[in-house]
Enzyme design. Structure first.
Site, mmCIF file in Angstrom:
data_model
loop_
_atom_site.group_PDB
_atom_site.id
_atom_site.type_symbol
_atom_site.label_atom_id
_atom_site.label_comp_id
_atom_site.label_asym_id
_atom_site.label_seq_id
_atom_site.Cartn_x
_atom_site.Cartn_y
_atom_site.Cartn_z
ATOM 1 N N ASP A 1 0.878 -1.182 0.000
ATOM 2 C CA ASP A 1 0.000 0.000 0.000
ATOM 3 C C ASP A 1 0.907 1.220 0.000
ATOM 4 O OD1 ASP A 1 -1.977 1.892 0.166
ATOM 5 O OD2 ASP A 1 -2.707 1.308 2.148
ATOM 6 N N ASN B 1 1.822 6.734 3.430
ATOM 7 C CA ASN B 1 2.483 5.667 4.174
ATOM 8 C C ASN B 1 4.002 5.757 4.165
ATOM 9 O OD1 ASN B 1 0.028 4.606 4.934
ATOM 10 N ND2 ASN B 1 -0.116 3.284 3.141
ATOM 11 N N ASP C 1 1.753 1.170 7.809
ATOM 12 C CA ASP C 1 0.617 0.478 7.176
ATOM 13 C C ASP C 1 1.083 -0.626 6.234
ATOM 14 O OD1 ASP C 1 -1.137 1.955 8.606
ATOM 15 O OD2 ASP C 1 -1.773 3.252 6.970
#
Length: 255
Positions: A181, A186, A200
């Protein structure tokens, strides 16, 4: 991203101070002061817990079939052997919800207002950080997978039918351990403008590096406006591969 668009985007994912603190989160926080900092699309919340100068993050969300915080904790513990990711303090679940508590890392999200105002610096940090992540995590011995077959199967388990045109990936360029992701929020960026860590990691696993590059590049438009995709790819250190970018963007949107 123009100021109005950015404000609307922030409003979508930033819970206000009136946000109710779930009982479980209050127990996990103990006596720490809580500040809600993120809301995801399924009603999950992240709180910053501050106590005596120490900062923790508490994630709390409904359980889903797409990923789990238990899986994320397992991935972070493995990745922490090789690269800066949050240290897992505790995690758990009940019939409906799951939670994950981690220690804070240095730096701010690449979509912090400071970096949104400096998109050139932000996208360079994201690209360089993603390349460093790929170079640091060893494919050999990685127990996690994020390949196309597994992603299609996961989508099917959630009732999503992936178009047949996306079920076969392009020839692999380079297998790496992908973030899973790699959207702009992130990556963490230090005050000096260099990447300082990643968060994450619930989908981390082995896949072609373009599966991550495509998502990171695509997210620049959401967060900084058009025109930054190729700058991120340049900071990663490769030339744009339009066919792979298109395929992995479409796969991301389909799953």
């Amino acid at each position: 991203m123009v100021d109005e668009e950015y404000a609307a985007w922030v409003q979508t994912f930033t819970p206000g101070p009136e946000t109710a603190v779930p009982e479980r989160v209050a127990r996990l926080a103990g006596g720490a002061a809580l500040e809600p900092v993120w809301r995801n699309g399924i009603g999950g919340l992240t709180f910053r817990a501050t106590e005596a100068g120490s900062i923790r993050y508490i994630k709390y969300a409904p359980r889903t079939l797409e990923s789990s915080m238990e899986a994320e904790a397992e991935r972070m513990r493995w990745a922490a052997l090789f690269t800066p990711v949050p240290r897992v303090l505790t995690h758990g679940f009940d019939d409906e919800y799951e939670w994950l508590v981690t220690a804070a890392l240095p730096g701010r999200s690449a979509v912090d207002p400071r970096w949104v105002e400096r998109p050139g610096d932000a996208v360079r940090s994201i690209g360089a950080g993603l390349r460093a992540l790929h170079d640091a995590l060893p494919v050999e011995g990685c127990p996690f997978d994020w390949g196309v077959e597994g992603r299609v199967a996961n989508a099917a388990a959630r009732g999503i039918e992936v178009p047949s045109s996306l079920r076969t990936a392009p020839a692999t360029d380079r297998l790496v351990v992908c973030h899973g992701d790699a959207c702009a929020p992130n990556t963490l960026v230090g005050d000096d403008g260099s990447w300082s860590g990643h968060v994450d990691l619930g989908a981390l696993g082995v896949a072609d590096r373009w599966a991550d590059i495509a998502v990171a590049a695509m997210s620049t438009e959401w967060n900084y406006g058009p025109g930054w995709s190729d700058a991120l790819i340049a900071a990663y250190g490769v030339e744009p591969d339009r066919a792979r970018l298109d395929y992995y963007r479409d796969l991301w949107n389909a799953t």
